[in-house]
Design a protein around this motif. Sequence first.
Motif, PDB file in Angstrom:
ATOM      1  N   GLY A 275      96.567 -88.918  25.493  1.00 26.87           N
ATOM      2  CA  GLY A 275      96.107 -90.243  25.898  1.00 26.87           C
ATOM      3  C   GLY A 275      97.083 -91.364  25.628  1.00 26.87           C
ATOM      4  O   GLY A 275      96.699 -92.535  25.620  1.00 26.87           O
ATOM      5  N   ALA A 276      98.342 -91.043  25.424  1.00 22.81           N
ATOM      6  CA  ALA A 276      99.377 -92.057  25.192  1.00 22.81           C
ATOM      7  C   ALA A 276     100.166 -92.269  26.491  1.00 22.81           C
ATOM      8  O   ALA A 276     101.355 -91.972  26.575  1.00 22.81           O
ATOM      9  CB  ALA A 276     100.293 -91.634  24.050  1.00 22.81           C
ATOM     10  N   SER A 277      99.482 -92.801  27.488  1.00 22.99           N
ATOM     11  CA  SER A 277     100.067 -92.888  28.828  1.00 22.99           C
ATOM     12  C   SER A 277     101.257 -93.843  28.919  1.00 22.99           C
ATOM     13  O   SER A 277     102.226 -93.563  29.633  1.00 22.99           O
ATOM     14  CB  SER A 277      99.007 -93.273  29.852  1.00 22.99           C
ATOM     15  OG  SER A 277      98.425 -94.513  29.504  1.00 22.99           O
ATOM     16  N   GLN A 278     101.218 -94.964  28.204  1.00 25.30           N
ATOM     17  CA  GLN A 278     102.344 -95.902  28.264  1.00 25.30           C
ATOM     18  C   GLN A 278     103.587 -95.313  27.584  1.00 25.30           C
ATOM     19  O   GLN A 278     104.710 -95.488  28.066  1.00 25.30           O
ATOM     20  CB  GLN A 278     101.960 -97.235  27.631  1.00 25.30           C
ATOM     21  CG  GLN A 278     100.890 -97.966  28.446  1.00 25.30           C
ATOM     22  CD  GLN A 278     100.452 -99.234  27.754  1.00 25.30           C
ATOM     23  OE1 GLN A 278     101.210-100.195  27.740  1.00 25.30           O
ATOM     24  NE2 GLN A 278      99.261 -99.226  27.190  1.00 25.30           N
ATOM     25  N   CYS A 279     103.375 -94.603  26.501  1.00 28.25           N
ATOM     26  CA  CYS A 279     104.488 -93.912  25.844  1.00 28.25           C
ATOM     27  C   CYS A 279     105.034 -92.815  26.755  1.00 28.25           C
ATOM     28  O   CYS A 279     106.252 -92.604  26.819  1.00 28.25           O
ATOM     29  CB  CYS A 279     104.048 -93.315  24.513  1.00 28.25           C
ATOM     30  SG  CYS A 279     103.759 -94.555  23.220  1.00 28.25           S
TER      31      CYS A 279
ATOM     32  N   ALA B 124     111.859 -97.881  25.557  1.00 28.24           N
ATOM     33  CA  ALA B 124     111.056 -96.756  25.077  1.00 28.24           C
ATOM     34  C   ALA B 124     110.873 -96.835  23.561  1.00 28.24           C
ATOM     35  O   ALA B 124     109.763 -96.628  23.058  1.00 28.24           O
ATOM     36  CB  ALA B 124     111.707 -95.437  25.476  1.00 28.24           C
ATOM     37  N   ASP B 125     111.950 -97.145  22.844  1.00 30.07           N
ATOM     38  CA  ASP B 125     111.834 -97.300  21.397  1.00 30.07           C
ATOM     39  C   ASP B 125     110.777 -98.343  21.045  1.00 30.07           C
ATOM     40  O   ASP B 125     109.943 -98.127  20.160  1.00 30.07           O
ATOM     41  CB  ASP B 125     113.175 -97.706  20.777  1.00 30.07           C
ATOM     42  CG  ASP B 125     113.990 -96.522  20.303  1.00 30.07           C
ATOM     43  OD1 ASP B 125     113.402 -95.490  19.925  1.00 30.07           O
ATOM     44  OD2 ASP B 125     115.220 -96.644  20.303  1.00 30.07           O
ATOM     45  N   SER B 126     110.799 -99.456  21.757  1.00 32.80           N
ATOM     46  CA  SER B 126     109.820-100.528  21.487  1.00 32.80           C
ATOM     47  C   SER B 126     108.399-100.072  21.748  1.00 32.80           C
ATOM     48  O   SER B 126     107.485-100.372  20.970  1.00 32.80           O
ATOM     49  CB  SER B 126     110.121-101.755  22.348  1.00 32.80           C
ATOM     50  OG  SER B 126     111.322-102.339  21.950  1.00 32.80           O
ATOM     51  N   VAL B 127     108.193 -99.360  22.836  1.00 28.65           N
ATOM     52  CA  VAL B 127     106.853 -98.869  23.180  1.00 28.65           C
ATOM     53  C   VAL B 127     106.330 -97.954  22.074  1.00 28.65           C
ATOM     54  O   VAL B 127     105.170 -98.043  21.676  1.00 28.65           O
ATOM     55  CB  VAL B 127     106.869 -98.155  24.557  1.00 28.65           C
ATOM     56  CG1 VAL B 127     105.580 -97.400  24.809  1.00 28.65           C
ATOM     57  CG2 VAL B 127     107.119 -99.170  25.671  1.00 28.65           C
ATOM     58  N   PHE B 128     107.204 -97.098  21.558  1.00 27.25           N
ATOM     59  CA  PHE B 128     106.798 -96.183  20.490  1.00 27.25           C
ATOM     60  C   PHE B 128     106.571 -96.916  19.176  1.00 27.25           C
ATOM     61  O   PHE B 128     105.550 -96.715  18.517  1.00 27.25           O
ATOM     62  CB  PHE B 128     107.848 -95.075  20.288  1.00 27.25           C
ATOM     63  CG  PHE B 128     107.721 -93.958  21.285  1.00 27.25           C
ATOM     64  CD1 PHE B 128     106.893 -92.879  21.037  1.00 27.25           C
ATOM     65  CD2 PHE B 128     108.428 -93.988  22.462  1.00 27.25           C
ATOM     66  CE1 PHE B 128     106.776 -91.846  21.951  1.00 27.25           C
ATOM     67  CE2 PHE B 128     108.327 -92.963  23.392  1.00 27.25           C
ATOM     68  CZ  PHE B 128     107.494 -91.890  23.136  1.00 27.25           C
ATOM     69  N   VAL B 129     107.506 -97.743  18.768  1.00 30.05           N
ATOM     70  CA  VAL B 129     107.415 -98.439  17.490  1.00 30.05           C
ATOM     71  C   VAL B 129     106.192 -99.343  17.439  1.00 30.05           C
ATOM     72  O   VAL B 129     105.545 -99.467  16.404  1.00 30.05           O
ATOM     73  CB  VAL B 129     108.710 -99.233  17.214  1.00 30.05           C
ATOM     74  CG1 VAL B 129     108.547-100.181  16.039  1.00 30.05           C
ATOM     75  CG2 VAL B 129     109.870 -98.270  16.956  1.00 30.05           C
ATOM     76  N   ASP B 130     105.850 -99.949  18.562  1.00 28.39           N
ATOM     77  CA  ASP B 130     104.712-100.867  18.612  1.00 28.39           C
ATOM     78  C   ASP B 130     103.362-100.159  18.758  1.00 28.39           C
ATOM     79  O   ASP B 130     102.333-100.822  18.828  1.00 28.39           O
ATOM     80  CB  ASP B 130     104.881-101.855  19.775  1.00 28.39           C
ATOM     81  CG  ASP B 130     106.055-102.791  19.582  1.00 28.39           C
ATOM     82  OD1 ASP B 130     106.542-102.914  18.436  1.00 28.39           O
ATOM     83  OD2 ASP B 130     106.509-103.391  20.588  1.00 28.39           O
ATOM     84  N   TYR B 131     103.382 -98.830  18.801  1.00 28.44           N
ATOM     85  CA  TYR B 131     102.149 -98.063  18.995  1.00 28.44           C
ATOM     86  C   TYR B 131     101.350 -98.624  20.179  1.00 28.44           C
ATOM     87  O   TYR B 131     100.153 -98.897  20.068  1.00 28.44           O
ATOM     88  CB  TYR B 131     101.287 -98.074  17.733  1.00 28.44           C
ATOM     89  CG  TYR B 131     101.829 -97.233  16.601  1.00 28.44           C
ATOM     90  CD1 TYR B 131     101.852 -95.849  16.699  1.00 28.44           C
ATOM     91  CD2 TYR B 131     102.299 -97.818  15.441  1.00 28.44           C
ATOM     92  CE1 TYR B 131     102.338 -95.074  15.660  1.00 28.44           C
ATOM     93  CE2 TYR B 131     102.786 -97.045  14.395  1.00 28.44           C
ATOM     94  CZ  TYR B 131     102.801 -95.669  14.514  1.00 28.44           C
ATOM     95  OH  TYR B 131     103.270 -94.906  13.483  1.00 28.44           O
TER      96      TYR B 131
END
Length: 174
Positions: free
Chosen positions: A101-105, A144-151
């Motif tokens: 369910g982590a579609s944006q990531c 991508a790093d930002s998307v992951f780090v920001d949950y």
Amino acid sequence: MPMSEKEEQMQNIIKNQDWNALFAMDENDDFSWTLEQILWSFVTNRADGNLDLSNLNHTQKVLFLVLELENATQADALPNFFEEGFAFYGREAVQALEEIGASQCAVALNAVVDTLPYGIYPKGDKEFWDSIMSGKNSDIWDKADSVFVDYTDGRFSDLCHTYAQAHRDTVQAG
């Protein structure tokens, strides 16, 4: 420094692969860390520095890839995921993110994998490394790093716990 009672309990769960005790854990971060340690026992290091995940079933592999992505991006940056043995698992990691369910990531990681030659991270390729650090692909990797780090999709420990609970029978198969 002696282990706390909780740390000792977690180590016992790992050592004994005590699935009932694992699924009885009430803190998602502890659950995810403990599950990840159990799953590591099924993973093989290959001579080429990459990992062999073939001993994990589908559900276990989904959880393992997501938890390792989280570790890499929270501790350092996305290239670490690929450098730490996951060079061949980019597309599978995208699918794993979608599945929990982590579609944006998943979208962000897919854009990253699209920059990889044949979808495989070229370990040791200085020219490619330069392209992700300051070259033509750096914006994609930075985003991508930002998307992951920001949950962006929520905390992975929460998503993984929910997914694992829904697939408990296949998580503990093996």
